[in-house]
Write a protein that holds these residues in place. Structure first.
Motif, PDB file in Angstrom:
ATOM      1  N   SER A  77       0.827  -1.205   0.000  1.00 18.35           N
ATOM      2  CA  SER A  77       0.000   0.000   0.000  1.00 18.35           C
ATOM      3  C   SER A  77       0.860   1.253   0.000  1.00 18.35           C
ATOM      4  O   SER A  77       0.604   2.206  -0.735  1.00 18.35           O
ATOM      5  N   LEU A  78       1.895   1.284   0.838  1.00 23.09           N
ATOM      6  CA  LEU A  78       2.791   2.440   0.890  1.00 23.09           C
ATOM      7  C   LEU A  78       3.529   2.622  -0.425  1.00 23.09           C
ATOM      8  O   LEU A  78       3.735   3.740  -0.886  1.00 23.09           O
ATOM      9  N   SER A  79       3.902   1.531  -1.048  1.00 22.38           N
ATOM     10  CA  SER A  79       4.590   1.599  -2.339  1.00 22.38           C
ATOM     11  C   SER A  79       3.674   2.194  -3.403  1.00 22.38           C
ATOM     12  O   SER A  79       4.099   3.020  -4.217  1.00 22.38           O
ATOM     13  N   ALA A  80       2.408   1.795  -3.412  1.00 21.80           N
ATOM     14  CA  ALA A  80       1.448   2.329  -4.384  1.00 21.80           C
ATOM     15  C   ALA A  80       1.234   3.815  -4.163  1.00 21.80           C
ATOM     16  O   ALA A  80       1.200   4.598  -5.119  1.00 21.80           O
ATOM     17  N   ILE A  81       1.124   4.233  -2.909  1.00 17.07           N
ATOM     18  CA  ILE A  81       0.926   5.654  -2.602  1.00 17.07           C
ATOM     19  C   ILE A  81       2.155   6.455  -3.026  1.00 17.07           C
ATOM     20  O   ILE A  81       2.042   7.526  -3.608  1.00 17.07           O
ATOM     21  N   ALA A  82       3.342   5.928  -2.736  1.00 12.85           N
ATOM     22  CA  ALA A  82       4.574   6.627  -3.128  1.00 12.85           C
ATOM     23  C   ALA A  82       4.644   6.759  -4.639  1.00 12.85           C
ATOM     24  O   ALA A  82       5.045   7.799  -5.158  1.00 12.85           O
ATOM     25  N   GLY A  83       4.237   5.717  -5.373  1.00 12.67           N
ATOM     26  CA  GLY A  83       4.233   5.783  -6.831  1.00 12.67           C
ATOM     27  C   GLY A  83       3.270   6.837  -7.342  1.00 12.67           C
ATOM     28  O   GLY A  83       3.592   7.575  -8.286  1.00 12.67           O
ATOM     29  N   GLU A  84       2.106   6.928  -6.728  1.00 13.35           N
ATOM     30  CA  GLU A  84       1.132   7.946  -7.131  1.00 13.35           C
ATOM     31  C   GLU A  84       1.664   9.340  -6.831  1.00 13.35           C
ATOM     32  O   GLU A  84       1.495  10.257  -7.636  1.00 13.35           O
ATOM     33  N   LYS A  85       2.331   9.512  -5.710  1.00 11.28           N
ATOM     34  CA  LYS A  85       2.914  10.801  -5.358  1.00 11.28           C
ATOM     35  C   LYS A  85       3.913  11.230  -6.426  1.00 11.28           C
ATOM     36  O   LYS A  85       3.898  12.376  -6.879  1.00 11.28           O
ATOM     37  N   GLU A  86       4.768  10.333  -6.845  1.00  9.21           N
ATOM     38  CA  GLU A  86       5.751  10.633  -7.887  1.00  9.21           C
ATOM     39  C   GLU A  86       5.066  10.979  -9.209  1.00  9.21           C
ATOM     40  O   GLU A  86       5.507  11.878  -9.921  1.00  9.21           O
ATOM     41  N   GLU A  87       4.000  10.275  -9.535  1.00  7.58           N
ATOM     42  CA  GLU A  87       3.261  10.555 -10.774  1.00  7.58           C
ATOM     43  C   GLU A  87       2.611  11.936 -10.718  1.00  7.58           C
ATOM     44  O   GLU A  87       2.628  12.675 -11.706  1.00  7.58           O
ATOM     45  N   VAL A  88       2.031  12.274  -9.575  1.00  5.03           N
ATOM     46  CA  VAL A  88       1.410  13.593  -9.400  1.00  5.03           C
ATOM     47  C   VAL A  88       2.466  14.683  -9.557  1.00  5.03           C
ATOM     48  O   VAL A  88       2.263  15.666 -10.268  1.00  5.03           O
ATOM     49  N   GLN A  89       3.596  14.509  -8.891  1.00  9.82           N
ATOM     50  CA  GLN A  89       4.659  15.503  -8.979  1.00  9.82           C
ATOM     51  C   GLN A  89       5.205  15.613 -10.399  1.00  9.82           C
ATOM     52  O   GLN A  89       5.521  16.710 -10.867  1.00  9.82           O
ATOM     53  N   ALA A  90       5.284  14.508 -11.108  1.00 10.88           N
ATOM     54  CA  ALA A  90       5.738  14.539 -12.504  1.00 10.88           C
ATOM     55  C   ALA A  90       4.752  15.317 -13.378  1.00 10.88           C
ATOM     56  O   ALA A  90       5.160  16.053 -14.284  1.00 10.88           O
ATOM     57  N   THR A  91       3.467  15.184 -13.099  1.00 11.21           N
ATOM     58  CA  THR A  91       2.443  15.935 -13.835  1.00 11.21           C
ATOM     59  C   THR A  91       2.623  17.429 -13.617  1.00 11.21           C
ATOM     60  O   THR A  91       2.648  18.218 -14.571  1.00 11.21           O
ATOM     61  N   ILE A  92       2.767  17.827 -12.361  1.00 12.33           N
ATOM     62  CA  ILE A  92       2.935  19.243 -12.043  1.00 12.33           C
ATOM     63  C   ILE A  92       4.242  19.771 -12.638  1.00 12.33           C
ATOM     64  O   ILE A  92       4.268  20.847 -13.243  1.00 12.33           O
ATOM     65  N   ASN A  93       5.305  19.004 -12.508  1.00  9.86           N
ATOM     66  CA  ASN A  93       6.587  19.391 -13.098  1.00  9.86           C
ATOM     67  C   ASN A  93       6.486  19.526 -14.610  1.00  9.86           C
ATOM     68  O   ASN A  93       7.080  20.431 -15.200  1.00  9.86           O
ATOM     69  N   GLY A  94       5.745  18.627 -15.232  1.00  7.31           N
ATOM     70  CA  GLY A  94       5.557  18.689 -16.682  1.00  7.31           C
ATOM     71  C   GLY A  94       4.897  19.983 -17.105  1.00  7.31           C
ATOM     72  O   GLY A  94       5.276  20.593 -18.125  1.00  7.31           O
ATOM     73  N   GLN A  95       3.921  20.418 -16.333  1.00  6.04           N
ATOM     74  CA  GLN A  95       3.254  21.673 -16.670  1.00  6.04           C
ATOM     75  C   GLN A  95       4.197  22.860 -16.460  1.00  6.04           C
ATOM     76  O   GLN A  95       4.251  23.768 -17.288  1.00  6.04           O
ATOM     77  N   PHE A  96       4.969  22.852 -15.362  1.00  6.69           N
ATOM     78  CA  PHE A  96       5.954  23.921 -15.154  1.00  6.69           C
ATOM     79  C   PHE A  96       6.911  24.007 -16.343  1.00  6.69           C
ATOM     80  O   PHE A  96       7.198  25.080 -16.852  1.00  6.69           O
ATOM     81  N   GLN A  97       7.410  22.863 -16.765  1.00 12.88           N
ATOM     82  CA  GLN A  97       8.362  22.826 -17.868  1.00 12.88           C
ATOM     83  C   GLN A  97       7.735  23.357 -19.154  1.00 12.88           C
ATOM     84  O   GLN A  97       8.358  24.106 -19.903  1.00 12.88           O
ATOM     85  N   ALA A  98       6.497  22.979 -19.396  1.00 10.14           N
ATOM     86  CA  ALA A  98       5.799  23.463 -20.596  1.00 10.14           C
ATOM     87  C   ALA A  98       5.660  24.984 -20.571  1.00 10.14           C
ATOM     88  O   ALA A  98       5.878  25.649 -21.594  1.00 10.14           O
ATOM     89  N   PHE A  99       5.309  25.542 -19.425  1.00  7.46           N
ATOM     90  CA  PHE A  99       5.205  27.002 -19.325  1.00  7.46           C
ATOM     91  C   PHE A  99       6.558  27.662 -19.571  1.00  7.46           C
ATOM     92  O   PHE A  99       6.637  28.678 -20.263  1.00  7.46           O
TER      93      PHE A  99
END
Length: 133
Positions: A14-36
């Motif tokens: 469960s902790l591994s799945a949550i950590a993976g989702e956290k990384e995916e969320v942060q990658a999404t936000i980072n992707g938008q920053f980079q695009a801007f």
């Protein structure tokens, strides 16, 4: 003993799945920053949730709103991810952004999981006093 082992394995998974989702969320936000930063409003708009996309209709409208209303997001000098959590309203990611003048801004990103991955469904400016040490 077998019961305890099962619980430990479940918790680790469960902790591994949550950590993976956290990384995916942060990658999404980072992707938008980079695009801007690259002035690619079409790509930045692709990180927005369907509800946000329906409000702004076009990448250009969305880019104009971010440039005027969230200049620290449009041109972040430095980004630090803070608290990531899931609550009754969904998943959130707090972010500290330094603008080009060195001023710190604190934002809460609301994200939603879609068939195409995590998408940003809202951003809230937070009071810096909430993050004082």
């Amino acid at each position: 003993m077998r019961y305890l082992t099962s619980i430990v394995i479940f918790l680790l998974f469960s902790l591994s799945a949550i950590a993976g989702e956290k990384e995916e969320v942060q990658a999404t936000i980072n992707g938008q920053f980079q695009a801007f930063l690259e002035d690619d409003v079409r790509r930045a708009f692709s990180f927005a949730s369907p509800s946000i996309r329906s409000i702004f209709k076009t990448p250009e409208n969305f880019g104009d709103m971010v440039q005027r209303g969230y200049p620290m997001v449009w041109r972040p000098a430095r980004v630090t991810f803070l608290e990531h959590k899931e609550n009754a309203q969904g998943r959130t990611q707090d972010v500290q952004i330094f603008d080009s003048a060195g001023k710190a801004h604190y934002l809460r990103y609301f994200v939603t999981e879609t068939q195409n991955g995590w998408k940003i469904s809202g951003v809230q400016l937070l009071d810096a006093a909430e993050f004082s040490v």
